[in-house]
Design a protein around this motif. Structure first.
Motif, PDB file in Angstrom:
ATOM      1  N   GLN A 256      26.376  26.519  -2.335  1.00 12.54           N
ATOM      2  CA  GLN A 256      26.784  25.966  -1.048  1.00 12.54           C
ATOM      3  C   GLN A 256      25.590  25.905  -0.125  1.00 12.54           C
ATOM      4  O   GLN A 256      24.601  26.619  -0.312  1.00 12.54           O
TER       5      GLN A 256
ATOM      6  N   LEU B 289      33.268  18.743  -0.677  1.00  8.91           N
ATOM      7  CA  LEU B 289      33.491  19.540  -1.889  1.00  8.91           C
ATOM      8  C   LEU B 289      33.102  18.638  -3.048  1.00  8.91           C
ATOM      9  O   LEU B 289      33.725  17.614  -3.258  1.00  8.91           O
TER      10      LEU B 289
ATOM     11  N   LEU C 260      33.227  28.429  -7.132  1.00 10.49           N
ATOM     12  CA  LEU C 260      32.179  27.997  -6.235  1.00 10.49           C
ATOM     13  C   LEU C 260      30.830  28.433  -6.806  1.00 10.49           C
ATOM     14  O   LEU C 260      30.644  29.607  -7.127  1.00 10.49           O
TER      15      LEU C 260
ATOM     16  N   LEU D 219      31.545  22.938  -6.694  1.00  9.90           N
ATOM     17  CA  LEU D 219      32.479  23.652  -7.563  1.00  9.90           C
ATOM     18  C   LEU D 219      32.152  23.356  -9.021  1.00  9.90           C
ATOM     19  O   LEU D 219      31.762  22.246  -9.369  1.00  9.90           O
TER      20      LEU D 219
ATOM     21  N   LEU E 204      38.118  31.239  -4.508  1.00 15.40           N
ATOM     22  CA  LEU E 204      37.384  30.275  -3.685  1.00 15.40           C
ATOM     23  C   LEU E 204      37.539  30.614  -2.205  1.00 15.40           C
ATOM     24  O   LEU E 204      38.648  30.784  -1.709  1.00 15.40           O
TER      25      LEU E 204
ATOM     26  N   TYR F 211      29.886  22.227  -0.518  1.00 16.46           N
ATOM     27  CA  TYR F 211      30.259  23.257  -1.493  1.00 16.46           C
ATOM     28  C   TYR F 211      30.276  22.608  -2.870  1.00 16.46           C
ATOM     29  O   TYR F 211      30.865  21.545  -3.042  1.00 16.46           O
TER      30      TYR F 211
ATOM     31  N   LEU G 232      36.038  29.262   1.614  1.00 18.96           N
ATOM     32  CA  LEU G 232      35.167  28.346   2.347  1.00 18.96           C
ATOM     33  C   LEU G 232      35.601  28.223   3.798  1.00 18.96           C
ATOM     34  O   LEU G 232      36.713  28.618   4.156  1.00 18.96           O
TER      35      LEU G 232
ATOM     36  N   VAL H  41      32.744  18.358   5.874  1.00 19.89           N
ATOM     37  CA  VAL H  41      32.429  19.305   4.812  1.00 19.89           C
ATOM     38  C   VAL H  41      32.788  18.654   3.487  1.00 19.89           C
ATOM     39  O   VAL H  41      33.895  18.139   3.326  1.00 19.89           O
TER      40      VAL H  41
ATOM     41  N   THR I  34      41.997  21.968  -4.735  1.00 23.29           N
ATOM     42  CA  THR I  34      41.763  22.671  -3.471  1.00 23.29           C
ATOM     43  C   THR I  34      42.271  21.853  -2.294  1.00 23.29           C
ATOM     44  O   THR I  34      42.940  22.365  -1.391  1.00 23.29           O
TER      45      THR I  34
ATOM     46  N   TYR J 254      27.857  20.040   5.600  1.00 22.50           N
ATOM     47  CA  TYR J 254      27.798  21.226   4.752  1.00 22.50           C
ATOM     48  C   TYR J 254      28.441  20.871   3.420  1.00 22.50           C
ATOM     49  O   TYR J 254      29.329  20.034   3.355  1.00 22.50           O
TER      50      TYR J 254
ATOM     51  N   LYS K   7      38.275  20.378  -7.354  1.00 17.44           N
ATOM     52  CA  LYS K   7      38.102  19.857  -5.995  1.00 17.44           C
ATOM     53  C   LYS K   7      39.418  19.332  -5.419  1.00 17.44           C
ATOM     54  O   LYS K   7      39.842  19.744  -4.336  1.00 17.44           O
TER      55      LYS K   7
END
Lengths: 336, 233
Positions: B215, B33, B212, B207, B21, B205, B23, B31, B44, B203, B41
């Motif tokens: 995005q 996820l 990933l 998962l 991953l 992402y 990012l 941002v 991370t 933004y 998620k």
């Protein structure tokens, strides 16, 4: 529940000493009166209570405030007891009891330590062992920690049984000098409660409460988990060592298995029954349980039901858990 | 670039939860996820907070490698976590919770910060002396935000802030997240509620099973038919 002190700095001088001084004065006036009016048997019980107050209160630093459920406290008491006894043992009796003389570094063959330094050494050794054992063991949580610390207790008692040249093994050490008395025991009770109170009012105490509530949250507020777990564990072990030393010089005879399951059970349930979130909860629990033990002894003998005391303890524990889960001095309203 | 993750792999025992991953998080942004249950998620996010450590790969914060830095050392650097399910110090009072949030500040700083927190979250002030565990779910979420931002973080990590809350309260919570963003705090948001996340994020992402998959900017992703089908129903 203990109040968190919002200050990083300790309270002002008078703010600490006035309430403590008043409490201390009151305690010793009461003890003085007891000493005059009560007979020796009752004073004996009160002294035993004092020793258990030190043990239970210090255990509560880990089990109650930091949320580390340890069952190894009596292991540290054993270490404190044996260390102090080996230092204070009468020179003339060492040979007769097959106990080694002190090495030159510790005073040599003809030296018998005074009580206070020996007692403190016992506490310090217990604290050092706690630091060594704590570092790996305190990574564990919940049941795992309970089992690992219980394992520690068993290792220590087994070693005390096995190291015959130092401890006389299972037959134990007798004719220990009678140094503990009502006064020095209660001075240590006061010191223990005072130190714990100061710890809980300081930033480390705040960190311990946070660790108890949530380890994830605590570390994401910037709290070093291992540091403060060790802080609690090592401080608790020091006072356990002191309690062990006082115990040995009061009963005047120690055997390894005395510091085993049954004593562990007593000191673990004392804070729970008395109230583990109150500074005086463990002391109340200790007083109740020890007083009951002596009160019920005649009944046990008369009825021929040995183990009655343990049964009543267990029933009391279950009732407290059901109806006053916070202990006798605990707050009733339990936040979810 | 405030935060940069390079090809991390995080394992629970031998089972990898997140693989390969990478990012990036730009300063001042939100941002998000997103992904289904078990997509990795929260794992991370925990690695960003330092509660877990990746086995492979690097995490850079302000161009400094923080991959193996413990959680408690990341707080003074300005990284704060709002854990999943709030995880308040539930037997302590609201004010005591905030005091623990400001663990590294002294009394004076704490008082000043407290005023700011109370101005952002007026509800908390009303409840100052109440036991945290007795607050309602929404209030608890506000308090956990307060506890995190009282340490003056630059990067705020939010783990499922909508979890277990009523739809109206979720709206409230997201308004607050926007307010926090306005104060200049960068936010990494982990969320199952993709719709809410899309509205707020700069933004996103996505998962899936630890990897990933997609995005991009939410506005663009919203137009994507596949995403619509998979996540927005």
């Amino acid at each position: 529940m203990i109040k968190v002190n919002y200050s990083n700095k300790p309270n002002t001088f008078s703010g600490i000493w006035i309430p403590f001084g008043v409490g201390l004065g009151f305690l010793f006036v009461v003890l003085g009166i007891f000493n005059l009016v009560l007979d020796n048997y009752i004073l004996h019980i009160i002294t035993v209570i004092g020793i258990y107050i030190i043990a239970a209160t210090s255990l509560n630093l880990t089990n109650g405030y930091t949320g580390l459920f340890s069952l190894g406290h009596t292991g540290f008491m054993l270490i404190g007891a044996y260390t102090s006894v080996l230092l204070t043992y009468k020179v003339s009796l060492r040979a007769a009891y097959n106990l080694p003389s002190l090495p030159t570094l510790l005073g040599g063959a003809n030296y018998q330590w005074p009580f206070l330094p020996a007692l403190l050494t016992g506490g310090v050794i217990a604290a050092i062992v706690a630091m060594i054992v704590g570092y790996p063991v305190l990574r564990l949580r919940g049941h795992y920690l309970a089992v690992a610390s219980l394992g520690f207790m068993i290792i220590v008692t087994t070693m005390a049984k096995g190291m015959k040249s130092f401890t006389r093994g299972a037959s134990g050490i007798q004719v220990i000098p009678h140094y503990s008395n009502l006064w020095n025991v209660y001075i240590w009770v006061a010191i223990t409660i005072f130190v714990l109170w100061r710890i809980l009012q300081s930033a480390p105490g705040r960190a311990m409460l946070a660790i108890r509530e949530s380890e994830v949250s605590a570390q994401s507020q910037g709290i070093n988990l291992m540091k403060y777990k060790l802080y609690a564990f090592v401080s608790g072990a020091f006072f356990a060592g002191i309690a062990g030393g006082l115990y040995a010089h009061f009963t005047r005879s120690i055997r390894p298995y005395e510091f085993s399951f049954s004593m562990t059970f007593f000191i673990v349930i004392m804070p729970i029954i008395g109230g583990s979130r109150n500074l005086f909860g463990p002391a109340l629990g200790a007083s109740l349980l020890i007083a009951m033990r002596y009160l019920l002894k005649p009944a046990e003998e008369a009825l021929g039901v040995y183990g009655l005391v343990e049964l009543i303890y267990a029933a009391l524990l279950v009732s407290v858990m059901l109806w006053r889960p916070g202990g006798i001095l605990g707050k009733e309203s339990r936040a979810k | 670039m405030l935060l940069k993750i390079e090809k991390i792999e995080i394992c629970y025992g031998i089972i990898p939860a997140v693989r390969n991953l990478s990012l990036e998080v730009e300063e001042g942004q939100i941002v998000a996820l997103v992904g289904a249950n078990g997509a990795g998620k929260s794992t991370t996010l925990k690695a960003l907070a330092g509660v877990l450590h990746p086995r492979v790969g690097k995490i850079f914060y302000k161009d400094k490698d923080i991959t193996q830095l413990s959680a408690y050392r990341r707080v003074p650097l300005g990284i704060a976590l709002v854990p999943e399910g709030r995880q308040l110090f539930s037997t302590l009072s609201v004010k005591e919770n905030l005091r623990l949030g400001a663990y590294h500040s002294n009394d004076k700083e704490f008082k000043e910060r407290l005023k700011e927190i109370y101005s952002i979250f007026p509800i908390i002030k009303e409840r100052e002396n109440q036991i945290a565990g007795t607050l309602s779910g929404g209030e608890q979420q506000m308090l956990s935000f307060g506890r995190a931002i009282i340490s003056k973080p630059k990067l705020l990590l939010l783990d499922e802030p909508s979890l277990g809350l009523a739809p109206l309260i979720i709206k409230e919570v997201y308004k607050t997240i926007n307010t926090i963003k306005m104060t200049g705090i960068t936010i990494v948001l982990v969320e199952q509620n993709v719709k809410m996340a899309m509205h707020i994020a700069n933004y996103m992402y996505v998962l899936e099973a630890g990897e990933l998959t997609i995005q991009g900017e939410p506005l663009k992703l919203m137009k994507d038919e596949n995403i619509k089908k998979a996540y927005l129903g």
